[in-house]
Write an enzyme that holds these catalytic residues in place. Structure first.
Site, PDB file in Angstrom:
ATOM      1  N   LYS A  26       0.847  -1.202   0.000  1.00  0.00           N
ATOM      2  CA  LYS A  26       0.000   0.000   0.000  1.00  0.00           C
ATOM      3  C   LYS A  26       0.876   1.244   0.000  1.00  0.00           C
ATOM      4  O   LYS A  26       1.807   1.358   0.804  1.00  0.00           O
ATOM      5  CB  LYS A  26      -0.845   0.030   1.262  1.00  0.00           C
TER       6      LYS A  26
HETATM    7  C1  E4P Z   1      -8.245   0.202   4.275  1.00  0.00           C
HETATM    8  O1  E4P Z   1      -7.644  -0.099   3.263  1.00  0.00           O
HETATM    9  C2  E4P Z   1      -8.158   1.546   4.879  1.00  0.00           C
HETATM   10  O2  E4P Z   1      -6.850   1.818   5.284  1.00  0.00           O
HETATM   11  C3  E4P Z   1      -9.115   1.684   6.040  1.00  0.00           C
HETATM   12  O3  E4P Z   1     -10.386   1.175   5.682  1.00  0.00           O
HETATM   13  C4  E4P Z   1      -9.224   3.119   6.519  1.00  0.00           C
HETATM   14  O4  E4P Z   1     -10.226   3.167   7.488  1.00  0.00           O
HETATM   15  P1  E4P Z   1     -10.524   4.482   8.323  1.00  0.00           P
HETATM   16  O5  E4P Z   1     -11.022   5.534   7.399  1.00  0.00           O
HETATM   17  O6  E4P Z   1     -11.570   4.029   9.297  1.00  0.00           O
HETATM   18  O7  E4P Z   1      -9.242   4.907   8.991  1.00  0.00           O
END
Ligand code: E4P
Length: 228
Positions: free
Chosen positions: A89
């Site tokens: 990522k």
């Molecule tokens: C997943 O890939 C994301 O990093 C995650 O869903 C972010 O979630 P949040 O907006 O609750 O921090």
């Protein structure tokens, strides 16, 4: 249109993986911290390997911990060496809008053969550019978009149409789930994947009226047995 689990908790991941309902795992540094991961990259390595082994060959997204492009590429190559199903990522840009991440994303996909999940995106246009750069996954944070007063379903639908029209292969992951309803409504809007926090997976499954109905079946089954 699969579901990923948005967690780095091995017990939760195992629970839903054993049910056969998840098709991948997403994490981020905040999720890792919340789930007790410490010790820097070696802590991330240990937890990521544990999860990747458990769900292989399903993809596991792990986020780089730096905004330095050179270090990000080094980390990405290290992550890739941990398991075949690792996805790296990378945020679409830096904390102050620095643009170097796009080149990192493009190089990882095209030069280093690393699958990239471009993250922290809030609009279709960001996702479109990440898709052009070659990202395997483009993650739009649906719950955060909605929290800003917009309806992310419009962005998801437009993005899906544009990706399809342009023949771009990136898969849309909608993240930041906040409500049980998000999963079906975001898939219905055109998401390829929704990544779901464990509590919402349970919320999708358990229904009060189903409980009542099952209680009735079991109560009556015990009476039928009693008659034998
Ligand atoms: C997943 O890939 C994301 O990093 C995650 O869903 C972010 O979630 P949040 O907006 O609750 O921090």
């Amino acid at each position: 249109m699969p579901i990923f689990i948005d967690s780095s908790n091995p017990k939760e991941i195992e629970k839903y993986h054993r049910m056969g309902i998840i098709r991948g795992v997403t994490t981020n540094p905040t999720i890792m911290l919340k789930e007790g991961v410490t010790g820097g990259i070696s802590g991330i390595r240990q937890r990521s390997r544990e999860i990747a082994k458990m769900v292989a060959p399903l993809p596991v997204s792990v986020e780089v911990t730096t905004n330095d492009p050179r270090v990000a590429v080094e980390q990405a190559l290290e992550f890739k060496s941990w398991a075949d199903n690792m996805v790296v990522k990378v945020t679409v840009h830096g904390p102050c809008g620095e643009l170097s991440n796009m080149e990192v994303i493009h190089d990882l996909e095209t030069v280093h053969n690393v699958r990239v999940n471009v993250t922290a995106m809030m609009s279709a246009q960001q996702c479109f550019l990440a898709a052009l750069a070659g990202a395997t996954y483009v993650s739009i944070f649906g719950g955060r978009v909605n929290n800003m007063g917009y309806d992310c379903r419009q962005e998801i639908s437009r993005l899906r149409r544009v990706l399809d029209q342009c023949g771009l292969k990136s898969q849309i992951i909608v993240a930041s789930t906040r409500e049980v309803l998000n999963v079906i409504e975001w898939l219905d809007a055109g998401a390829h994947i929704v990544t779901v926090v464990p509590a919402l997976l349970e919320g999708m499954l358990v229904h009060p009226y189903t409980k009542e109905t099952v209680q009735m079946f079991l109560r009556d089954a015990s009476k039928v047995e009693g008659l034998l």
